[in-house]
Write a protein that holds these residues in place. Sequence first.
Motif, PDB file in Angstrom:
ATOM      1  N   PHE A  13      18.888 -53.136 -19.509  1.00  0.00           N
ATOM      2  CA  PHE A  13      19.997 -53.977 -19.046  1.00  0.00           C
ATOM      3  C   PHE A  13      19.432 -55.189 -18.305  1.00  0.00           C
ATOM      4  N   LEU A  14      20.236 -56.243 -18.230  1.00  0.00           N
ATOM      5  CA  LEU A  14      19.821 -57.532 -17.635  1.00  0.00           C
ATOM      6  C   LEU A  14      18.472 -57.947 -18.202  1.00  0.00           C
ATOM      7  N   ASP A  43      30.190 -55.483 -18.036  1.00  0.00           N
ATOM      8  CA  ASP A  43      29.765 -55.892 -19.386  1.00  0.00           C
ATOM      9  C   ASP A  43      28.253 -55.767 -19.544  1.00  0.00           C
ATOM     10  N   TRP A  44      27.522 -55.595 -18.423  1.00  0.00           N
ATOM     11  CA  TRP A  44      26.062 -55.460 -18.534  1.00  0.00           C
ATOM     12  C   TRP A  44      25.575 -54.023 -18.304  1.00  0.00           C
ATOM     13  N   LEU A  45      26.467 -53.121 -17.880  1.00  0.00           N
ATOM     14  CA  LEU A  45      26.059 -51.725 -17.687  1.00  0.00           C
ATOM     15  C   LEU A  45      27.274 -50.829 -17.510  1.00  0.00           C
ATOM     16  N   ASP A  46      27.241 -49.653 -18.172  1.00  0.00           N
ATOM     17  CA  ASP A  46      28.283 -48.648 -17.978  1.00  0.00           C
ATOM     18  C   ASP A  46      27.735 -47.620 -16.985  1.00  0.00           C
ATOM     19  N   LEU A  98      25.931 -43.901 -17.464  1.00  0.00           N
ATOM     20  CA  LEU A  98      24.518 -43.778 -17.104  1.00  0.00           C
ATOM     21  C   LEU A  98      24.312 -42.552 -16.208  1.00  0.00           C
ATOM     22  N   THR A 120      32.465 -50.015 -14.910  1.00  0.00           N
ATOM     23  CA  THR A 120      32.031 -50.299 -16.287  1.00  0.00           C
ATOM     24  C   THR A 120      31.946 -51.809 -16.444  1.00  0.00           C
ATOM     25  N   ASN A 143      14.457 -47.356 -25.720  1.00  0.00           N
ATOM     26  CA  ASN A 143      15.215 -47.046 -24.506  1.00  0.00           C
ATOM     27  C   ASN A 143      14.270 -46.833 -23.329  1.00  0.00           C
TER      28      ASN A 143
END
Length: 416
Positions: A199-200, A268-271, A275, A266, A230
Amino acid sequence: MDGSTALIAGGGIGGLTLALELHAAGIPCRVFEAAPELRPLGVGVNILPHASAVLDGLGLTPAMAEIAIETIESGFFNRFGQEIFTEPAGKRAGYDHAQWSVHRGDFQMMLYRTVVERLGEDAVQLDHKLIGFEQDADGVTAHFQSLATGEPLPSARGGILVGADGIHSAVRKQLYPNEGRPRYSGIKMWRGTSVAPAFLSGATMVRAGWLQDGKLVIYPIRENVDGQGNQLVNWVAELETDFEADRNWGARGDLEEFIGAFEDWTFDWLDVPALIRSSEAIFEYPMVDQDPLEQWTFGRVTLLGDAAHPMVPRGSNGAGQAILDAPVLRRFLETAASPAEALAQYEAVRLPATTAVVLKNRDTPPDAILREVWERTDDKPFDDIGTVISHDELVALSNSYKTVAGFAVPVGGDGE
Ligand SMILES: Cc1cc2nc3c(=O)[nH]c(=O)nc-3n(C[C@H](O)[C@H](O)[C@H](O)COP(=O)(O)OP(=O)(O)OC[C@H]3O[C@@H](n4cnc5c(N)ncnc54)[C@H](O)[C@@H]3O)c2cc1C
């Protein structure tokens, strides 16, 4: 083992780093570790540039690059996922050395392997729990017990004893038998690691939210763990609660106790809830520290790392300050007129420095930025962060922590 050997109680991050430092200086040492076998325990830790400089001096940068992720930026967000402030980290911020995000277990195992390679198989005695010591004019005698069987083991004689035996230090307990309970900050942490897509930037340390409603620290610690790109991502959820638990790094936590606070995170860059739910295991830990001691050194015996200066884990400094202790102790053992003088000189440098970090972590850790924005926005989303807090204020808040913790961005290289 002769009377000049340094006895180190505890084969954690601080004890093993010290062993490598002493070996590099030609000072004989032996590590006594309570655990019958070293296993990669814990979750993520961060090694800031001033501590990375010590590891680099020990020739460990290539090994760190293999096991860790080099963090390139540090980002602050509110609980709606809105960005408050992002600043470069490690070399990108102008340091000579990296900021490493690493699984504590991978890091400890790497240090252990290096100690065995450089000092030999006997350098670390496993299943040796220190249970007491005494000293005289010529040296220190340390007493041990097998953790596996409870049987007493032969004692060891050395020139000094360093208690690097962590938060439940037996050395500290003998020096301070009547010390009070740890000081609970009112915050409980749940921690875990999950396999997730990057992410990011793929190397960002994220701090988000605030403690009353839920705060989160997230950063990746291993690349490509499944052959599909991942990462292993470390997360720490923090909430204010009166419920205080005992300090036990291995205590399991309960998802239902805290997931409610993060259910709508939640972005747009991480749920975030996904997680957390996918974590292999969940651990809980109370955010506690202890009032700084006025003295670590008693003749030929001293303390190092968490045994000396336990601090709340809010500024990525627990492992770092343990690492920073080691070269200072080495330096004075090389130069002082006697072992006792070396330990006293070590204390004179490191006790005030770490006391400042312990106290700073209590009142204005780096996440003070999040508190400030939480208060000013009344925990609501903002349209423009510039109307909430100026960039200069954000920079000043961040820099004030770095200065006390000893890693202000240097003009010409990393300071101590
Ligand atoms: C199992 C474990 C898991 C951890 N997980 C995390 C984590 O996920 N995140 C985090 O931020 N920090 C974690 N920590 C703490 C972190 O390692 C330290 O805060 C930091 O690295 C400072 O290192 P230290 O060497 O002072 O202490 P530690 O790394 O805790 O090392 C202390 C060592 O001393 C040994 N020991 C204890 N008592 C005795 C005794 N009587 N005789 C001999 N040896 C003894 C312990 O087994 C341990 O190996 C963990 C510590 C442990 C022990």
